[in-house]
Design an enzyme around this catalytic site. Structure first.
Site, PDB file in Angstrom:
ATOM      1  N   ARG A 102     -46.814 -12.874 -15.710  1.00 40.42           N
ATOM      2  CA  ARG A 102     -45.559 -13.407 -15.183  1.00 40.42           C
ATOM      3  C   ARG A 102     -45.560 -13.216 -13.676  1.00 40.42           C
ATOM      4  O   ARG A 102     -46.452 -12.589 -13.111  1.00 40.42           O
ATOM      5  CB  ARG A 102     -44.325 -12.803 -15.854  1.00 40.42           C
ATOM      6  N   GLY A 103     -44.550 -13.767 -13.034  1.00 35.90           N
ATOM      7  CA  GLY A 103     -44.524 -13.802 -11.580  1.00 35.90           C
ATOM      8  C   GLY A 103     -44.984 -15.181 -11.143  1.00 35.90           C
ATOM      9  O   GLY A 103     -46.025 -15.665 -11.583  1.00 35.90           O
TER      10      GLY A 103
ATOM     11  N   ARG B 284     -43.248 -22.754 -18.704  1.00 39.61           N
ATOM     12  CA  ARG B 284     -42.014 -22.153 -18.176  1.00 39.61           C
ATOM     13  C   ARG B 284     -41.482 -23.091 -17.097  1.00 39.61           C
ATOM     14  O   ARG B 284     -42.254 -23.618 -16.295  1.00 39.61           O
ATOM     15  CB  ARG B 284     -42.272 -20.744 -17.610  1.00 39.61           C
TER      16      ARG B 284
ATOM     17  N   GLN C 161     -38.712  -5.441 -15.696  1.00 39.56           N
ATOM     18  CA  GLN C 161     -39.918  -5.567 -14.869  1.00 39.56           C
ATOM     19  C   GLN C 161     -39.887  -4.593 -13.692  1.00 39.56           C
ATOM     20  O   GLN C 161     -40.934  -4.119 -13.256  1.00 39.56           O
ATOM     21  CB  GLN C 161     -40.066  -7.004 -14.339  1.00 39.56           C
TER      22      GLN C 161
ATOM     23  N   ASP D 225     -38.868 -17.756  -7.308  1.00 35.54           N
ATOM     24  CA  ASP D 225     -39.558 -18.606  -8.276  1.00 35.54           C
ATOM     25  C   ASP D 225     -39.603 -20.050  -7.808  1.00 35.54           C
ATOM     26  O   ASP D 225     -40.488 -20.811  -8.202  1.00 35.54           O
ATOM     27  CB  ASP D 225     -38.897 -18.497  -9.650  1.00 35.54           C
TER      28      ASP D 225
ATOM     29  N   ASN E 204     -34.445 -17.299  -8.325  1.00 37.65           N
ATOM     30  CA  ASN E 204     -35.231 -16.079  -8.545  1.00 37.65           C
ATOM     31  C   ASN E 204     -34.614 -15.339  -9.738  1.00 37.65           C
ATOM     32  O   ASN E 204     -33.610 -15.760 -10.313  1.00 37.65           O
ATOM     33  CB  ASN E 204     -35.228 -15.212  -7.276  1.00 37.65           C
ATOM     34  N   LYS E 205     -35.223 -14.248 -10.110  1.00 36.39           N
ATOM     35  CA  LYS E 205     -34.812 -13.431 -11.253  1.00 36.39           C
ATOM     36  C   LYS E 205     -33.301 -13.222 -11.284  1.00 36.39           C
ATOM     37  O   LYS E 205     -32.678 -12.986 -10.258  1.00 36.39           O
ATOM     38  CB  LYS E 205     -35.530 -12.081 -11.146  1.00 36.39           C
TER      39      LYS E 205
END
Lengths: 334, 334
Positions: B48-49, B86, B190, B231, B241-242
């Site tokens: 991920r990332g 994704r 995370q 992201d 982003n997250k």
């Protein structure tokens, strides 16, 4: 919660507590017969929620009075330890002091005072539910409300029904609740563990969300109002409450969503001038570093774990208590 | 991370991935030899990332090319599924497309392109670390920096070193890091699981905090700067982003703390006009409702689980890439 056990009550010769560390898996009642055990239960969050620990503390003074009458240590020593078991909520020290003022009149008088405190908190929860639901109906006149909450502010945080979640319950009973969006409330997940359990019991529609999603969901229009409890309301209207409340208030302000604090008068502390005067409890880092016995961080990791934060009055639309609605957004003073 | 395995790499005849679902407990390398397994690994967050899944996706095109050359399904079908594994990070689709443009030239050409993408991301991480640390030194000239971060933006989010955490690492190597304050990043932790593991490896001082504490700690003056990854960076400077990034940006604005986004140019998407055009991945509610196999909510509970949010450009001080610093706070355009 009719028919269900009370969160905290006097049961013959002991304090009866719902063990909130066991929920939602098991509904277990623990009986507490001495002050040391009560302090332990308060610190481990067997009983938690500002009004609930206030009531528990008052019953604890009765335990201290009984022990002293039986030849134990003077009640005043136990009472001093009890009132300091947790620092942020004003209710514990306040209700301990109120019950302790009757120590000179003996155990029966102290117990009667504690029962009165219990009964007043029950009545306050019902009244807050009504006043809060009326306010929500004013703020959102056009449709059933979608309500975001944090932590647990239900019957488990009081004796019955709760503070902010009492408003949710009243809205639901009126057919005026579209959806509750409880935040899970890390690290101890009171929102996930306790609030969903109470929402299931009342049959209310809801979806649980992680804390970090609160402000983003407000920005996306997912909720009409935020309702929170309080651990201490300062004289200037600043509110100390569960960590994450401040972030939610920023999100509400950004989204133009009303942010309403629901708390009994026993939580309002005229002796605390502003939020900066509130002692924020720093809890053990283990609560962040592990889930139960399972580590969630690297070996050697350290954590900071402030359990509360302060929301300035400028971010709060209104404070609802059992006896009044203070429109802080209109400049009304406490 | 010198000497340590790369987060994602080509290993002879397979993609080698650090299995991030096993950290911090175990460092396990998994070898992936077909596209279906890679899609599964991407969706389960084995890798991920945004930059890391971009590189993994490019190597995945090489797997598809090899399978097609061996008589399997046409590579184009597998590639279409892979690029959609994704939705939020632009890197996956972008790097898959870049590698797929070489499909007509055969497996070796596709693999060479994927290796070039990998090498460019490694170089970008080093450059972002330097540029970001220079910017932090400008913004906080008087003392070593206390840096708040969210999610994992280290070597595990890229190939080596990272984005925002590459800046933290460079600051630490320069003796200019006072403390990192990583947010744990629910629901999949995370920050707790991966960022503390990387901070331990680099020997940097830090304390882990729950997500909800971020804005409150900023208000209390606990950090000098917020550094996040991205992201997808939209053309107008909005950043997906997250989940929780937006709340942190609100907290930074309220506290007057700089909020800096660190991401490679591969994350900047001129074809996405603004944040409202980004597809926000909604992940399985089970991630919120249970910790591993242990339920954390009541029986019957439901959850909403948006994995990302959008931070408007108006809340962002600067965007740092490998090639530029865009001062959004000064009106500079991407």
């Amino acid at each position: 919660m009719t028919g269900a056990p009370r969160t905290v009550d006097w049961d013959g010769d002991a304090i009866a507590l719902i063990d909130q560390t066991r929920l939602p898996g098991e509904l277990v009642i623990v009986r507490v017969t001495d002050v040391d055990s009560l302090i332990d239960a308060i610190q481990r969050l067997v009983v938690r929620g500002a009004p609930a620990i206030g009531v528990a503390g008052a019953f604890g003074v009765a335990l201290a009075a009984r022990a002293a009458a039986g030849g134990g240590a003077p009640a005043t020593d136990a009472v001093a330890q009890l009132r300091a078991a947790r620092p942020t909520a004003v209710n514990l020290a306040r209700q301990v002091d109120r019950a302790a003022a009757r120590l000179g009149d003996g155990f029966d008088a102290v117990l009667a005072e504690a029962c009165a405190i219990r009964d007043e908190e029950i009545a306050a929860s019902h009244a807050m539910g009504e006043r809060g639901a009326d306010l929500v109906a004013q703020l959102i006149p056009s449709h059933a409300a979608r309500v975001m909450t944090i932590c647990n502010t239900g019957g488990l945080a009081t004796v019955e029904r709760g503070t902010a979640l009492a408003v949710v319950q009243t809205l639901h009973e009126r057919g005026a609740l579209a959806e509750a969006l409880p935040l899970e409330t890390r690290p101890l997940l009171q929102g996930a563990r306790l609030t969903t359990w109470e929402l299931e019991r009342m049959g209310a529609p809801y979806r649980l969300v992680v804390d970090a999603a609160g402000p983003a969901l407000l920005a996306s229009g997912a909720a009409d109002v935020v309702l929170t409890g309080a651990d201490r309301v300062a004289a200037n209207g600043d509110v100390a409450n569960k960590i994450g409340t401040f972030a939610l208030a920023l999100g509400a302000q950004h989204a133009g969503v009303p942010f309403v604090v629901v708390a009994p008068e026993s939580t309002v502390d005229a002796a605390t001038y502003s939020g900066s005067d509130v002692v924020i409890e720093e809890r053990d880092e283990g609560e962040v570093l592990a889930f139960g016995a399972t580590p969630v961080a690297a070996d050697g990791a350290r954590a900071a774990n402030p359990a509360f934060d302060v929301t300035p009055a400028s971010l709060i639309t209104a404070l609802v208590t059992e006896s009044r609605v203070v429109r802080l957004d209109r400049g009304e003073q406490l």
